[in-house]
Design a protein around this motif. Structure first.
Motif, mmCIF file in Angstrom:
data_model
loop_
_atom_site.group_PDB
_atom_site.id
_atom_site.type_symbol
_atom_site.label_atom_id
_atom_site.label_comp_id
_atom_site.label_asym_id
_atom_site.label_seq_id
_atom_site.Cartn_x
_atom_site.Cartn_y
_atom_site.Cartn_z
ATOM 1 N N VAL A 1 0.840 -1.217 0.000
ATOM 2 C CA VAL A 1 0.000 0.000 0.000
ATOM 3 C C VAL A 1 0.868 1.257 0.000
ATOM 4 O O VAL A 1 1.748 1.419 0.861
ATOM 5 C CB VAL A 1 -0.951 -0.011 1.225
ATOM 6 N N ALA A 2 0.590 2.155 -0.965
ATOM 7 C CA ALA A 2 1.315 3.426 -1.007
ATOM 8 C C ALA A 2 0.598 4.454 -0.144
ATOM 9 O O ALA A 2 1.190 5.127 0.688
ATOM 10 C CB ALA A 2 1.400 3.926 -2.446
ATOM 11 N N GLU A 3 -0.698 4.592 -0.340
ATOM 12 C CA GLU A 3 -1.486 5.468 0.529
ATOM 13 C C GLU A 3 -2.925 5.001 0.561
ATOM 14 O O GLU A 3 -3.367 4.216 -0.288
ATOM 15 C CB GLU A 3 -1.378 6.931 0.125
ATOM 16 N N CYS A 4 -3.661 5.502 1.549
ATOM 17 C CA CYS A 4 -5.029 4.988 1.727
ATOM 18 C C CYS A 4 -5.882 5.994 2.479
ATOM 19 O O CYS A 4 -5.367 6.924 3.102
ATOM 20 C CB CYS A 4 -4.990 3.680 2.509
ATOM 21 N N GLU B 1 -6.385 -9.642 1.813
ATOM 22 C CA GLU B 1 -5.384 -9.499 2.885
ATOM 23 C C GLU B 1 -5.665 -8.250 3.730
ATOM 24 O O GLU B 1 -5.499 -8.260 4.940
ATOM 25 C CB GLU B 1 -3.978 -9.365 2.278
ATOM 26 N N LEU B 2 -6.097 -7.193 3.050
ATOM 27 C CA LEU B 2 -6.351 -5.946 3.786
ATOM 28 C C LEU B 2 -7.536 -6.099 4.728
ATOM 29 O O LEU B 2 -7.518 -5.620 5.868
ATOM 30 C CB LEU B 2 -6.577 -4.788 2.798
ATOM 31 N N VAL B 3 -8.579 -6.777 4.246
ATOM 32 C CA VAL B 3 -9.762 -7.012 5.096
ATOM 33 C C VAL B 3 -9.349 -7.861 6.305
ATOM 34 O O VAL B 3 -9.694 -7.554 7.461
ATOM 35 C CB VAL B 3 -10.889 -7.690 4.277
ATOM 36 N N ALA B 4 -8.574 -8.914 6.040
ATOM 37 C CA ALA B 4 -8.151 -9.814 7.129
ATOM 38 C C ALA B 4 -7.264 -9.064 8.125
ATOM 39 O O ALA B 4 -7.345 -9.257 9.337
ATOM 40 C CB ALA B 4 -7.405 -11.004 6.548
ATOM 41 N N PHE C 1 -15.060 -4.265 8.937
ATOM 42 C CA PHE C 1 -14.370 -3.734 7.755
ATOM 43 C C PHE C 1 -14.364 -4.827 6.694
ATOM 44 O O PHE C 1 -13.679 -5.831 6.834
ATOM 45 C CB PHE C 1 -12.934 -3.337 8.143
ATOM 46 N N LYS C 2 -15.147 -4.629 5.610
ATOM 47 C CA LYS C 2 -15.289 -5.709 4.637
ATOM 48 C C LYS C 2 -15.014 -5.238 3.201
ATOM 49 O O LYS C 2 -14.958 -6.055 2.294
ATOM 50 C CB LYS C 2 -16.723 -6.278 4.716
#
Ligand SMILES: CCC(=O)SCCNC(=O)CCNC(=O)[C@H](O)C(C)(C)COP(=O)(O)OP(=O)(O)OC[C@H]1O[C@@H](n2cnc3c(N)ncnc32)[C@H](O)[C@@H]1OP(=O)(O)O
Length: 627
Positions: free
Chosen positions: A521-524, A558-561, A573-574
């Motif tokens: 992830v670069a930014e979010c 992976e991000l959700v987990a 968060f899904k």
């Protein structure tokens, strides 16, 4: 002047006399020197110089006054098929026994004890046992994952943790003990001892030399008497989400807290001793602290600990069954619970199976009460539905339709008027009062009444910066809203990045920290988008580092987990969208509010300082295509 206006005005013009009068209802080992001590303003202390014990007032006092055989606590657990009642005498004895067990493990007044437990009576017993000894409990909601628990352990530095082998969610058990073990491994501070309630559904492994079985600890304990502590001493620390990943430890005292809660039961909820009061929440939240544990017991009511859900345990008639079976007179829950029931049983067919005629009033809080839900609840139950507003920091209702003072006409969408003790104002950016009906930042004029936070644990500077410095002389609520021509308060939105998911207050900043830690992830950005059932749901927007060529679906998974593992299931968060760029101002501020408006289908005006307006089209397309 109406009764409400008279009581509200008196609470503000003569707070010392007002609260001294309320304090007469409780037992003090030593009377106060000063009702309100402002020598450390803007922080204040209530009932300085007094000696008090909250557990004595919640249990022993009632046994001594003849309530020993009355039900104090009913544990109703559809997930285990259990209903168990503790009389005031039985609860006092269990609490004295567990206080003895804590003392035998070296817990002293002022020590912190972490309580990480499901909705079992032992959670209440552990809290009251800490109060009995003058130790400070810090309860952590079971839906938080190990890293969140570790943050709280590191901040509170407990000498001991109390936990259980498992919690029970519909259709599955959640092993709590491995989460506690993992948290202790992650934290720099290590509690010396853990006491673990073994539940029959899951057996926990105990660490030799550190962990003790609850029942064994109780069996060898000498019951402990209440310890007289300074009324201003901390009773508990309860962590709540801030705008960053670091939770804020709200500190509450013994004396002022008890006086305020006792008053609220009469003034706000119109409850009498001996009645059954049910707050369907969790002891991990402030509603659980104030209105499952402390307030009903301080007044001599029967409280209910419900280990179940509004739907699915076993059906959408679960709440009606509890209200009928235990003759609940006053019921408090979050609107999201009613939305869940309405979805399953819109015509209230299940309600017809139960006699809920003992119910006098329904109270809703924890999130915005939408007028449809209020109307549906009123239509079904045929009792007044009272929306009211407060916060973890405040500890008890700050805006309500005070049924015990003077019921006022309901305006759906408004929580009605400031409760006595709270001087609510809507302020403009410079701190000037806004006109009636004009939206501003909602602030409470200092001093805050008893029961509100004293400070933030280990972080007085944080308390000042977060709440007191924006408008000197005021506490900043973090909500925007207005006061109308009749004095009714209308809460409109948060002024920060806090979101409310099914009545759970969550930090989008904390979720962003978790997403940003992913190597691709670069930014979010995380925003709260409107959801029919939970009120809001978090949604992540992520820009990947250049050169990342892995499957996007895999990264999303992976991000959700990652959020579930690091913050917990409670974050719900899904959804993560991978986007090429995030919209920003020329100074680099991410336009979260604009993205939120796009996601909710609301009109929006991008700021004139937007760097590249075309990015909004990209975001709109990604949001439209979301599952
Ligand atoms: C006025 C001051 C305040 O605002 S204090 C805060 C007041 N708020 C409340 O009282 C909360 C009200 N909400 C609720 O009680 C629940 O959301 C209700 C309505 C009962 C629905 O529960 P549920 O179906 O579990 O949904 P949820 O969104 O709460 O849960 C999301 C996921 O987390 C899980 N979870 C929940 N509780 C626990 C727990 N104690 N231990 C472990 N896990 C827990 C749920 O199972 C759910 O998991 P999943 O994502 O479905 O796998």
């Amino acid at each position: 002047m109406s009764r409400y206006q008279h009581e509200h005005r008196r609470s503000l013009t003569d707070p010392e006399a007002f609260w001294a009068e309320q304090a007469q209802h409780l037992h003090w080992y030593r009377r106060w020197d000063r009702v309100l001590d402002q020598t450390t303003a803007p922080m204040c202390r209530w009932f300085a110089g007094a000696q008090f014990n909250t557990c004595y007032n919640a249990l022993d006092r009632h046994v001594e006054d003849g309530r020993g055989d009355q039900a104090a606590l009913i544990y109703d657990s559809p997930v285990t098929g259990t209903v168990r009642t503790y009389s005031y005498r039985e609860l006092r004895d269990a609490v004295a026994g567990f206080a003895g067990a804590l003392r035998a493990q070296g817990v002293k007044p002022g020590d912190r004890v972490i309580v990480y437990m499901p909705m079992v009576p032992e959670a209440t017993i552990a809290m009251l046992a800490c109060a009995r000894l003058g130790a400070i409990h810090s309860v952590v909601f079971g839906g938080f994952a190990a890293p969140e628990l570790a943050k709280r352990i590191d901040d509170a530095k407990p000498v001991l943790a109390v936990s259980a082998s498992c919690g029970i969610e519909p259709g599955r058990t959640i092993a709590y003990k491995p989460l506690l073990d993992q948290a202790i491994e992650l934290s720099a501070h290590k509690p010396a001892r853990c006491i673990v309630l073994q539940r029959p559904q899951v057996k926990a492994d105990l660490v030799a030399g550190r962990d003790l079985d609850w029942h064994e600890a109780m069996a060898s304990a000498q019951p402990a008497d209440c310890v007289a502590v300074a009324a201003t001493d901390p009773l508990y620390v309860l962590y709540t989400s801030g705008t960053t990943g670091k939770p804020k430890g709200v500190v509450r005292d013994h004396g002022g807290h008890a006086v305020a809660l006792h008053y609220s039961m009469r003034a706000v909820y119109n409850v009498k001793p001996g009645e059954v009061f049910w707050a369907a929440s969790d002891v991990g939240w402030v509603v659980g602290h104030s209105y499952i544990v402390y307030a009903p017991l301080l007044l001599g009511c029967t409280t209910i600990m419900y280990e179940g859900k509004p739907v699915g345990t076993p059906d959408a008639g679960a709440f009606w069954r509890v209200i009928a079976q235990h003759r609940v007179s006053t019921f408090f829950t979050a609107p999201t619970a009613f939305r869940a029931i309405k979805k399953e049983d819109p015509r209230g067919e299940l309600l017809k199976q139960y006699d809920v005629s003992g119910l006098r009033t329904l109270y809703l809080a924890g999130e915005r009460s939408d007028p449809d839900t209020i109307a549906w609840a009123q239509d079904m139950l045929k009792v007044p539905v009272v929306d009211h507003w407060w916060q973890t920091e405040l500890g008890w209702p700050a805006i309500a339709n005070c049924q015990g003072i003077e019921p006022m006409p309901v305006k759906p969408g408004s929580s009605t008027v400031p409760v006595p003790g709270f001087d609510l104002q809507s302020l403009d950016a410079e701190g000037r009062p806004m006109g009636r009906g004009e939206i501003g930042n909602l602030a409470l004029k200092l001093p805050l009444p008893p029961g509100a936070l004293l400070t933030m644990w280990n972080n007085e500077q944080g308390y000042r910066e977060n709440y007191l410095e924006r408008y000197p002389g005021y506490y900043l609520t973090g909500d925007a809203g207005y006061i109308d021509e009749d004095g009714y308060a209308w809460i409109m939105s948060r002024i920060d990045d806090i979101i409310n998911v099914a009545g759970h207050r969550l930090s989008t900043g904390a979720m962003e920290e978790v997403l940003a830690g992913h190597p691709d992830v670069a930014e979010c950005a995380v925003i709260g988008v409107a959801d029919q059932m939970k009120g809001q749901l978090p949604l992540g927007l992520v820009v990947l580092k250049s050169g990342v060529e892995r499957s996007q679906a895999e990264i999303q998974k992976e991000l959700v987990a990652r959020v579930r593992e690091q913050i917990g299931a409670v974050a719900a968060f899904k959804t993560v969208l991978i986007v090429p760029r995030l919209p920003k101002t020329r100074s680099g501020k991410v336009l979260r509010a604009t993205m939120r408006a796009i996601a909710d289908g609301q009109p929006y005006n991008p700021p004139a300082t937007i760097d590249d307006p075309r990015i909004l089209d990209e975001i709109e397309a990604a949001l439209k295509a979301r599952p």
